[in-house]
Design an enzyme around this catalytic site. Sequence first.
Site, PDB file in Angstrom:
ATOM      1  N   PHE A 150       0.811  -1.217   0.000  1.00  0.00           N
ATOM      2  CA  PHE A 150       0.000   0.000   0.000  1.00  0.00           C
ATOM      3  C   PHE A 150       0.844   1.267   0.000  1.00  0.00           C
ATOM      4  CE2 PHE A 150       0.941  -0.083   4.542  1.00  0.00           C
ATOM      5  CZ  PHE A 150       1.100   1.264   4.824  1.00  0.00           C
ATOM      6  N   LYS A 174      -1.065  -7.294  -9.331  1.00  0.00           N
ATOM      7  CA  LYS A 174      -2.055  -7.415  -8.244  1.00  0.00           C
ATOM      8  C   LYS A 174      -1.682  -6.337  -7.225  1.00  0.00           C
ATOM      9  CE  LYS A 174      -2.855  -8.499  -4.515  1.00  0.00           C
ATOM     10  NZ  LYS A 174      -3.317  -7.508  -3.476  1.00  0.00           N
ATOM     11  N   GLU A 177      -4.875  -4.009  -2.055  1.00  0.00           N
ATOM     12  CA  GLU A 177      -6.326  -3.793  -2.014  1.00  0.00           C
ATOM     13  C   GLU A 177      -6.670  -2.523  -1.227  1.00  0.00           C
ATOM     14  OE1 GLU A 177      -4.532  -6.051  -0.619  1.00  0.00           O
ATOM     15  OE2 GLU A 177      -5.092  -6.325   1.488  1.00  0.00           O
ATOM     16  N   SER A 227       5.366  -6.889   3.373  1.00  0.00           N
ATOM     17  CA  SER A 227       5.890  -7.190   4.709  1.00  0.00           C
ATOM     18  C   SER A 227       6.730  -8.472   4.685  1.00  0.00           C
ATOM     19  CB  SER A 227       4.731  -7.356   5.679  1.00  0.00           C
ATOM     20  OG  SER A 227       3.914  -8.404   5.220  1.00  0.00           O
ATOM     21  N   CYS A 282       9.645   1.877   3.608  1.00  0.00           N
ATOM     22  CA  CYS A 282      10.555   0.772   3.909  1.00  0.00           C
ATOM     23  C   CYS A 282      11.973   1.294   4.116  1.00  0.00           C
ATOM     24  CB  CYS A 282      10.539  -0.246   2.782  1.00  0.00           C
ATOM     25  SG  CYS A 282      11.244   0.408   1.284  1.00  0.00           S
ATOM     26  N   GLU A 382       9.490  -4.198  12.998  1.00  0.00           N
ATOM     27  CA  GLU A 382       9.231  -3.039  12.125  1.00  0.00           C
ATOM     28  C   GLU A 382       7.910  -2.417  12.596  1.00  0.00           C
ATOM     29  OE1 GLU A 382       7.886  -3.775   8.044  1.00  0.00           O
ATOM     30  OE2 GLU A 382       9.190  -2.161   7.376  1.00  0.00           O
TER      31      GLU A 382
END
Length: 497
Positions: A150, A174, A177, A227, A282, A382
């Site tokens: 995301f 993909k 979402e 992740s 990240c 994290e």
Amino acid sequence: MTVRVPLLIDGQMVQSQSDKFIPVTDPATQNVIAEVPCATEAEVDQAIDSAKKAFETWKETPVGERARLMLRYQALLKEHHDEIATLLSSETGKTFEDAKGDVWRGIEVVEHACNIASLSMGETVENVARKIDCYSITQPLGVCVGITPFNFPAMIPLWMFPMAIACGNTFVLKPSEQDPLTPMRLAELFIEAGAPAGLLQVVHGTKEVVDQLLTHKDTPAISFVGSVAVGEHIYRTGTEHLKRVQAFAGAKNHMVIMPDASKNQVINNLVGASVGAGGQRCMAISVALFVGSAKEWIPELREAMKKVRPGAWNDPEAGYGPLINPAARQRVLNFIQQGKDSGANCLLDGTDCQVEGFPDGNWVGPTLFSGVTTDMSIYQEEIFGPVLCAIELDSLEDAIELINANPYGNGTSIFTSSGAVARKYQHEIKVGQVGINVPVPVPLPMFSFTGWRKSFYGDQHAYGKQAVKFYTETKTVTARWFEEDIDTGVNTTIQLK
Ligand code: NAD
């Protein structure tokens, strides 16, 4: 009625026949701005089949034509830059400035893809044996798959499909979402740029759709960013199915602050690198290692962090936006509580952050802990929020040892005025992307994005020359031509030895 996000199959934006939809919400208000389908098994199959069919023609398309598609796409992305950034802000909550950066870093990869002819050149050695030449050529793989997170809904899809397609592959994306509107706009513009039907497909969903893509017989290469837990699953499953996989995963990035650094530079850069984008990067710095007397700057760092406040995407005073969803916010708040419970000093606590006019936003204020130790969960995990852990150490060697013992290896930076210190650090640190007086060292696309250890599973990284290696197969040809076949009318028989 709520907008339903379409799928892109065979060049057409189509509505899914699924009965499962996920709401897409504005993280500053919780208003539902769209619904995204979980594509059915048949729809995912259809997308892969269409991409497979398109591959047969696309792989034969001259490299200049492939490059010209990217040139047109780059121009369109630039033309629609602010519009894409506005859409991106609306679904992620990112400030407009930050959203523009997300789009721009993606455009730079498209620019890099325009250079595909030079990037995909092979190598030649003449006379590997007498009158025998050897040369290598690169050929595309087929249908490549991208699964994206995301936090960079423009940049990360653009890390993937332009490079894969420029290499002669077709692609099934993909997207996350949680913010699918931006990737869909990128796909629309790709079609507008003249991409033939089937080159790019977009399917939506979560684990089921991803697992179908990962295990399908016709998807030879998988690119994933997300992740660490999901990255490990993707890498294991993909490679078990004998696919080529690159999985970019989570991070815990350290900045080392030497006492000879410029204090003002350290404080300005550290604030932006830790709480910018709400820490949802990240490459965010989440641990600051203060060496020796540099620890005396911590109170000033606290004051600088305190001045940053989150806000709505179009608030020019906002330092960053809300976290992506209420669960992400709650997760960060739990970590802050764990930090306090484990004995770290909470110098700045963002738990009760409110933003006027947005009572339901996923807000967390800048948070600073000092006295953090490596056994604490706030150090080990994290957090993915605006939380910075400060650790005080005696020497550069201690800092290097601590960082090298951390399982992640995405990015790190050192602030110092000593070339010798910087040289030692860049050489000894086991992290794939190093900044020297640069807080968030994300390489530009002529290089590759080279996370290490638990931050990356695979061998060839994103963009740069490595992406071309990832998205192509190398073929080596050894060729001999018989001179007696030359029709000169003269006997030219020469024996090759
Ligand atoms: P995520 O792992 O939750 O989701 C990433 C993608 O995987 C999404 O498309 C999602 O739908 C899919 N997914 C989620 N659960 C799945 C499952 N069980 N099986 C299969 N697919 C699944 O990540 P996120 O929260 O969207 O993104 C944030 C994470 O991404 C952070 O950990 C961040 O460090 C990481 N990230 C890493 C890099 C990098 O280059 N190393 C870059 C950006 C983000």
